[in-house]
Write a protein that holds these residues in place. Sequence first.
Motif, PDB file in Angstrom:
ATOM      1  N   GLY A 153       0.814  -1.213   0.000  1.00  0.00           N
ATOM      2  CA  GLY A 153       0.000   0.000   0.000  1.00  0.00           C
ATOM      3  C   GLY A 153       0.848   1.263   0.000  1.00  0.00           C
ATOM      4  O   GLY A 153       0.339   2.370  -0.154  1.00  0.00           O
ATOM      5  N   THR A 154       2.177   1.096   0.157  1.00  0.00           N
ATOM      6  CA  THR A 154       3.043   2.283   0.179  1.00  0.00           C
ATOM      7  C   THR A 154       3.409   2.703  -1.243  1.00  0.00           C
ATOM      8  O   THR A 154       3.119   1.989  -2.204  1.00  0.00           O
ATOM      9  CB  THR A 154       4.353   2.001   0.939  1.00  0.00           C
ATOM     10  OG1 THR A 154       5.077   0.994   0.221  1.00  0.00           O
ATOM     11  CG2 THR A 154       4.083   1.526   2.358  1.00  0.00           C
ATOM     12  N   GLU A 155       4.043   3.855  -1.339  1.00  0.00           N
ATOM     13  CA  GLU A 155       4.474   4.361  -2.654  1.00  0.00           C
ATOM     14  C   GLU A 155       5.368   3.353  -3.363  1.00  0.00           C
ATOM     15  O   GLU A 155       5.186   3.056  -4.542  1.00  0.00           O
ATOM     16  CB  GLU A 155       5.244   5.679  -2.486  1.00  0.00           C
ATOM     17  CG  GLU A 155       4.405   6.823  -1.955  1.00  0.00           C
ATOM     18  CD  GLU A 155       5.234   8.078  -1.661  1.00  0.00           C
ATOM     19  OE1 GLU A 155       4.619   9.093  -1.331  1.00  0.00           O
ATOM     20  OE2 GLU A 155       6.472   8.029  -1.756  1.00  0.00           O
ATOM     21  N   ALA A 158       3.382   0.225  -4.338  1.00  0.00           N
ATOM     22  CA  ALA A 158       2.537   0.487  -5.503  1.00  0.00           C
ATOM     23  C   ALA A 158       3.393   0.449  -6.771  1.00  0.00           C
ATOM     24  O   ALA A 158       2.955  -0.034  -7.819  1.00  0.00           O
ATOM     25  CB  ALA A 158       1.836   1.828  -5.359  1.00  0.00           C
ATOM     26  N   MET A 169       4.819   1.767 -18.772  1.00  0.00           N
ATOM     27  CA  MET A 169       4.167   2.837 -18.044  1.00  0.00           C
ATOM     28  C   MET A 169       5.013   3.252 -16.842  1.00  0.00           C
ATOM     29  O   MET A 169       5.167   4.432 -16.555  1.00  0.00           O
ATOM     30  CB  MET A 169       2.783   2.369 -17.607  1.00  0.00           C
ATOM     31  CG  MET A 169       2.073   3.286 -16.649  1.00  0.00           C
ATOM     32  SD  MET A 169       2.186   2.659 -14.976  1.00  0.00           S
ATOM     33  CE  MET A 169       0.921   3.608 -14.165  1.00  0.00           C
ATOM     34  N   GLN A 173       6.681   6.827 -15.878  1.00  0.00           N
ATOM     35  CA  GLN A 173       6.312   7.529 -14.646  1.00  0.00           C
ATOM     36  C   GLN A 173       7.484   7.608 -13.674  1.00  0.00           C
ATOM     37  O   GLN A 173       7.296   7.844 -12.481  1.00  0.00           O
ATOM     38  CB  GLN A 173       5.116   6.841 -13.968  1.00  0.00           C
ATOM     39  CG  GLN A 173       3.836   6.836 -14.790  1.00  0.00           C
ATOM     40  CD  GLN A 173       3.336   8.223 -15.133  1.00  0.00           C
ATOM     41  OE1 GLN A 173       3.801   9.224 -14.577  1.00  0.00           O
ATOM     42  NE2 GLN A 173       2.393   8.320 -16.050  1.00  0.00           N
ATOM     43  N   GLY A 174       8.698   7.373 -14.196  1.00  0.00           N
ATOM     44  CA  GLY A 174       9.889   7.585 -13.389  1.00  0.00           C
ATOM     45  C   GLY A 174      10.200   6.478 -12.411  1.00  0.00           C
ATOM     46  O   GLY A 174      10.962   6.680 -11.467  1.00  0.00           O
TER      47      GLY A 174
ATOM     48  N   GLU B 108      -5.127   4.981  -7.952  1.00  0.00           N
ATOM     49  CA  GLU B 108      -3.765   4.461  -7.741  1.00  0.00           C
ATOM     50  C   GLU B 108      -2.863   4.869  -8.899  1.00  0.00           C
ATOM     51  O   GLU B 108      -1.698   5.230  -8.711  1.00  0.00           O
ATOM     52  CB  GLU B 108      -3.782   2.933  -7.637  1.00  0.00           C
ATOM     53  CG  GLU B 108      -4.344   2.415  -6.326  1.00  0.00           C
ATOM     54  CD  GLU B 108      -4.332   0.892  -6.254  1.00  0.00           C
ATOM     55  OE1 GLU B 108      -3.921   0.360  -5.238  1.00  0.00           O
ATOM     56  OE2 GLU B 108      -4.743   0.238  -7.241  1.00  0.00           O
ATOM     57  N   ASN B 109      -3.404   4.795 -10.119  1.00  0.00           N
ATOM     58  CA  ASN B 109      -2.634   5.214 -11.296  1.00  0.00           C
ATOM     59  C   ASN B 109      -2.246   6.683 -11.192  1.00  0.00           C
ATOM     60  O   ASN B 109      -1.104   7.058 -11.462  1.00  0.00           O
ATOM     61  CB  ASN B 109      -3.444   4.981 -12.574  1.00  0.00           C
ATOM     62  CG  ASN B 109      -3.245   3.584 -13.141  1.00  0.00           C
ATOM     63  OD1 ASN B 109      -2.304   3.342 -13.861  1.00  0.00           O
ATOM     64  ND2 ASN B 109      -4.123   2.663 -12.781  1.00  0.00           N
ATOM     65  N   ILE B 112       0.496   7.211  -8.638  1.00  0.00           N
ATOM     66  CA  ILE B 112       1.815   6.834  -9.151  1.00  0.00           C
ATOM     67  C   ILE B 112       2.378   7.957 -10.017  1.00  0.00           C
ATOM     68  O   ILE B 112       3.545   8.332  -9.916  1.00  0.00           O
ATOM     69  CB  ILE B 112       1.719   5.514  -9.954  1.00  0.00           C
ATOM     70  CG1 ILE B 112       1.607   4.345  -8.978  1.00  0.00           C
ATOM     71  CG2 ILE B 112       2.938   5.333 -10.860  1.00  0.00           C
ATOM     72  CD1 ILE B 112       1.431   2.999  -9.646  1.00  0.00           C
ATOM     73  N   ALA B 113       1.499   8.539 -10.852  1.00  0.00           N
ATOM     74  CA  ALA B 113       1.940   9.621 -11.733  1.00  0.00           C
ATOM     75  C   ALA B 113       2.311  10.864 -10.931  1.00  0.00           C
ATOM     76  O   ALA B 113       3.229  11.595 -11.291  1.00  0.00           O
ATOM     77  CB  ALA B 113       0.846   9.945 -12.737  1.00  0.00           C
ATOM     78  N   ARG B 115       3.824  11.026  -8.308  1.00  0.00           N
ATOM     79  CA  ARG B 115       5.136  10.872  -7.690  1.00  0.00           C
ATOM     80  C   ARG B 115       6.247  10.730  -8.729  1.00  0.00           C
ATOM     81  O   ARG B 115       7.360  10.307  -8.396  1.00  0.00           O
ATOM     82  CB  ARG B 115       5.116   9.664  -6.742  1.00  0.00           C
ATOM     83  CG  ARG B 115       4.383  10.012  -5.446  1.00  0.00           C
ATOM     84  CD  ARG B 115       3.776   8.820  -4.774  1.00  0.00           C
ATOM     85  NE  ARG B 115       3.032   9.200  -3.574  1.00  0.00           N
ATOM     86  CZ  ARG B 115       1.810   9.754  -3.601  1.00  0.00           C
ATOM     87  NH1 ARG B 115       1.186   9.990  -4.738  1.00  0.00           N
ATOM     88  NH2 ARG B 115       1.209  10.089  -2.477  1.00  0.00           N
ATOM     89  N   ARG B 116       5.952  11.087  -9.953  1.00  0.00           N
ATOM     90  CA  ARG B 116       6.986  11.024 -10.986  1.00  0.00           C
ATOM     91  C   ARG B 116       8.109  11.990 -10.628  1.00  0.00           C
ATOM     92  O   ARG B 116       7.846  13.131 -10.259  1.00  0.00           O
ATOM     93  CB  ARG B 116       6.394  11.399 -12.350  1.00  0.00           C
ATOM     94  CG  ARG B 116       7.386  11.211 -13.473  1.00  0.00           C
ATOM     95  CD  ARG B 116       6.766  11.401 -14.839  1.00  0.00           C
ATOM     96  NE  ARG B 116       6.248  12.735 -14.995  1.00  0.00           N
ATOM     97  CZ  ARG B 116       5.023  13.010 -15.422  1.00  0.00           C
ATOM     98  NH1 ARG B 116       4.209  12.053 -15.756  1.00  0.00           N
ATOM     99  NH2 ARG B 116       4.620  14.243 -15.510  1.00  0.00           N
ATOM    100  N   SER B 125       0.581   5.208  -0.220  1.00  0.00           N
ATOM    101  CA  SER B 125       0.704   5.594  -1.625  1.00  0.00           C
ATOM    102  C   SER B 125      -0.272   6.684  -2.069  1.00  0.00           C
ATOM    103  O   SER B 125      -0.102   7.266  -3.127  1.00  0.00           O
ATOM    104  CB  SER B 125       0.544   4.362  -2.517  1.00  0.00           C
ATOM    105  OG  SER B 125      -0.740   3.810  -2.321  1.00  0.00           O
ATOM    106  N   ILE B 126      -1.294   6.960  -1.272  1.00  0.00           N
ATOM    107  CA  ILE B 126      -2.238   8.017  -1.677  1.00  0.00           C
ATOM    108  C   ILE B 126      -2.816   8.666  -0.423  1.00  0.00           C
ATOM    109  O   ILE B 126      -3.081   7.978   0.563  1.00  0.00           O
ATOM    110  CB  ILE B 126      -3.344   7.443  -2.599  1.00  0.00           C
ATOM    111  CG1 ILE B 126      -4.282   8.551  -3.093  1.00  0.00           C
ATOM    112  CG2 ILE B 126      -4.128   6.330  -1.934  1.00  0.00           C
ATOM    113  CD1 ILE B 126      -5.196   8.103  -4.219  1.00  0.00           C
ATOM    114  N   MET B 168      -2.496  11.970 -16.182  1.00  0.00           N
ATOM    115  CA  MET B 168      -1.311  11.477 -15.470  1.00  0.00           C
ATOM    116  C   MET B 168      -0.042  12.138 -15.998  1.00  0.00           C
ATOM    117  O   MET B 168       0.875  12.449 -15.229  1.00  0.00           O
ATOM    118  CB  MET B 168      -1.208   9.954 -15.624  1.00  0.00           C
ATOM    119  CG  MET B 168      -2.246   9.190 -14.820  1.00  0.00           C
ATOM    120  SD  MET B 168      -2.371   7.453 -15.323  1.00  0.00           S
ATOM    121  CE  MET B 168      -0.726   6.863 -14.914  1.00  0.00           C
TER     122      MET B 168
END
Lengths: 311, 272
Positions: A153-155, A158, A169, A173-174, B108-109, B112-113, B115-116, B125-126, B168
């Motif tokens: 569930g963490t960054e 994920a 993808m 997205q780095g 979630e998508n 993730i974006a 945090r680029r 994560s969110i 994103m």
Amino acid sequence: MDFVLKGIAQGLIWALLALGVYLSYRILDFADLSCEGSITLGASVASILLTKNMNPVLAILIAFLAGCVAGTVTGLLHTKLKIPPILSGILTMTALFSINLHIMGSANIQLNSVPTLYTTLTSALDINKTTLSLILGTCVCLLVMAALYWFFGTELGAGIRATGINEKMCRAQGINTDTTKIIGLALSNGLIALSGAFLCQYQGYANINLGVGSIVIGLASIIIGEAIFSKVKNFFLTLGGIVVGAVLYRIVVAVVLYFDMSTDDVKIMTAAVVIVALCISRYANKFGKKSSAEKQTSDDEQKRKEKRENV
Amino acid sequence: MSEQNNPMLSLQEITKAFYSGTINEKIALDHLSLDLQPGDFVTVIGGNGAGKSTLLNAAAGAFPIDKGNILIDGINVTKLAEHKRAKYIGRVFQDPMTGTAANMQIEENLAIAARRGRTRTLKWSITAAERKQYRDMLAMLDLGLEDRMTAKVGLLSGGQRQALTLLMATLTQPKLLLLDEHTAALDPKTAAKVLEISDKLIEQNKLTALMVTHNMKDAIAHGNRLIMMHNGRVIFDVSGEEKRNLTVDALIEKFSQTSGEEFASDRALLSK
């Protein structure tokens, strides 16, 4: 009933392996065969440390870390040397066979004469071994499930999940997909080694061939678990399904052994259980959605199709 | 946006060959130079194999280039790995499947974006604040996605996925937005909607963008500058008033004049 309880107790230990295989096979979409070496590595590291009179908990933790190292090696072979996933895993597994022999010093280590986690706790808590294994196994599985639920569930977690779904993808997205793969594989093999560390103490010995066929046990557990828990969306419960799958698998093995069937028949019974589990999920969902196991297969097909089109 | 007067993207004499040293060698980019000023929205057209996608992929770092330099806002990124370069770049791909993770939720998508360009930590994560922000942004797309934030992206249509990918790509204010035929896989009506969203996001965030398209009408209607590519080179570069007055016929004419060949893309001609 005792043989069923023993089956459940063993199943809870094998569940750690199943969770480890789930991380690589399902989450990372990486068919990692290092599994067979990692579980033996966990057993050999833990048992040699126990014979040196190390604290069992510490020995288990070190075995976990050793598994993480093995997973990292597979990860490095794949990401840095661009060796395909299956071959990377096989190479690590093969190398681990020799390494495990060196660690153990022989093909077998008996743990009858040294205090293990099980002997220490049964005498300290004054309960029998089966009861202890059931309580301990449940606690460890719940702990690992909770830790995995949190981590994914963490960054970072994920990022690892996304890596298993869509690498292109991720890079856009780095996300450094090399790093996420290595972390995922390290964790996966760490859990598998953890399983080996508990297993050798439970059965009272470690053997160089302990890991043979373990990848199949892991996959069977995942398939059984997913078939039964096909409608579950919550990640924690999905992990619970894998644990249940591993337990069911061991119950089947226990039944086979109890009815004096030849141990040769364990494998065919496994295949039968997996087939039955898939059938049940298929017919239960006949008019509903596909089971997650089937969905995964059709996703895989989709992915393969995309790959073909890209070429 | 840039402190000095750097071009936002500067491609300097970049060359890329595939299958080098074999009989199939294909020079995809041939000493190509191109500068994009901050706020430029450049459309890229050209026949099949002209090097349009290679141009975008080279800028994004999908592969190393053979020669030349790539600067983003004055920073030399030529040797920077794809995932590191992603800090500066938002991307949308031709295939709607490519830009998103199908088995993950919409939110979630987006997380993730968001945090680029940052290190991914062990923080959750969110956040709740993000959810609210994403809801507002999704509402702007006008596709009803704001009420489906926990739906898996795999359940969305191609157009919805491209719109989400656009969101994103622009979430962290990239220095450069790369759109690689991002409407080619969509039906005309959806394509128009996604282009409208692209325009809106580029305008709102004052982005510098490169958009590859097979549709000449779109290439003329969008952006402030148009380049035409052939055999890995820019053969026609037009902006401002002159670009606004372009017609599809004039473009095709221009192509055969400059390249000495017929415009070899049926798709481009059919979309006339």
